[in-house]
Design a protein around this motif. Structure first.
Motif, PDB file in Angstrom:
ATOM      1  N   THR A   7       0.797  -1.220   0.000  1.00 39.77           N
ATOM      2  CA  THR A   7       0.000   0.000   0.000  1.00 39.77           C
ATOM      3  C   THR A   7       0.837   1.280   0.000  1.00 39.77           C
ATOM      4  N   ARG A  10       7.146   2.261  -2.422  1.00 40.90           N
ATOM      5  CA  ARG A  10       7.400   2.607  -3.814  1.00 40.90           C
ATOM      6  C   ARG A  10       6.266   3.405  -4.451  1.00 40.90           C
ATOM      7  N   PRO A  11       6.062   4.644  -4.006  1.00 42.75           N
ATOM      8  CA  PRO A  11       4.953   5.448  -4.532  1.00 42.75           C
ATOM      9  C   PRO A  11       5.074   5.750  -6.023  1.00 42.75           C
ATOM     10  N   GLU A  12       6.240   5.583  -6.608  1.00 40.11           N
ATOM     11  CA  GLU A  12       6.387   5.867  -8.037  1.00 40.11           C
ATOM     12  C   GLU A  12       5.629   4.865  -8.912  1.00 40.11           C
ATOM     13  N   TYR A  13       5.155   3.749  -8.312  1.00 37.95           N
ATOM     14  CA  TYR A  13       4.364   2.779  -9.066  1.00 37.95           C
ATOM     15  C   TYR A  13       2.883   3.101  -9.060  1.00 37.95           C
ATOM     16  N   GLY A  14       2.501   4.207  -8.485  1.00 40.34           N
ATOM     17  CA  GLY A  14       1.114   4.644  -8.535  1.00 40.34           C
ATOM     18  C   GLY A  14       0.374   4.383  -7.241  1.00 40.34           C
ATOM     19  N   ALA A  15      -0.865   4.829  -7.228  1.00 38.91           N
ATOM     20  CA  ALA A  15      -1.715   4.660  -6.056  1.00 38.91           C
ATOM     21  C   ALA A  15      -2.162   3.200  -5.954  1.00 38.91           C
ATOM     22  N   GLU A  18      -4.336   1.818  -8.804  1.00 38.19           N
ATOM     23  CA  GLU A  18      -3.568   1.550 -10.023  1.00 38.19           C
ATOM     24  C   GLU A  18      -2.817   0.226  -9.909  1.00 38.19           C
ATOM     25  N   ARG A  19      -2.287  -0.041  -8.729  1.00 41.99           N
ATOM     26  CA  ARG A  19      -1.569  -1.302  -8.502  1.00 41.99           C
ATOM     27  C   ARG A  19      -2.515  -2.493  -8.579  1.00 41.99           C
ATOM     28  N   SER A  21      -5.338  -2.645 -10.229  1.00 43.92           N
ATOM     29  CA  SER A  21      -5.719  -2.770 -11.631  1.00 43.92           C
ATOM     30  C   SER A  21      -4.600  -3.449 -12.439  1.00 43.92           C
ATOM     31  N   SER A  22      -3.375  -3.052 -12.197  1.00 46.73           N
ATOM     32  CA  SER A  22      -2.243  -3.652 -12.886  1.00 46.73           C
ATOM     33  C   SER A  22      -2.098  -5.128 -12.530  1.00 46.73           C
TER      34      SER A  22
END
Length: 97
Positions: A7, A10-15, A18-19, A21-22
């Protein structure tokens, strides 16, 4: 710790959404996550069966707090529970000559 890293790490991978969904896209398009999941389930089942058998073979008393903790740790915590059990189990009694 894993949930924290998922949660907040690594905030650069999105909220978080988004994680999720990915991850959902990955699971729907690739067989590797399914293979990991099946391996994890098989290992967990097999590990809990083997530890019970090993405890009986070594006459490891399941009624003590140490024996009960080792049994349930090995059943509920894959990999690390087995490592804990291996560190606290009683030695195997050898054959007398």
């Amino acid at each position: 710790m894993c949930l924290f890293w998922t949660t907040l790490g690594r905030p650069e991978y999105g909220a978080l959404m988004e994680r999720v969904s990915s991850f959902s896209d990955l699971v729907q398009s690739d067989r590797v996550p399914w293979a990991f999941l099946v391996d994890f389930i098989c290992l967990s089942i097999f590990q809990s069966w083997l530890v019970s058998d090993d405890m009986a073979r070594r006459s490891f008393d399941r009624s003590t707090s140490k024996g009960l903790a080792a049994l349930w740790a090995s059943r509920l915590v894959p990999y690390f529970g087995l490592a804990y059990y291996l560190s606290v189990r009683t030695p195997l009694k050898g054959k007398s000559k």
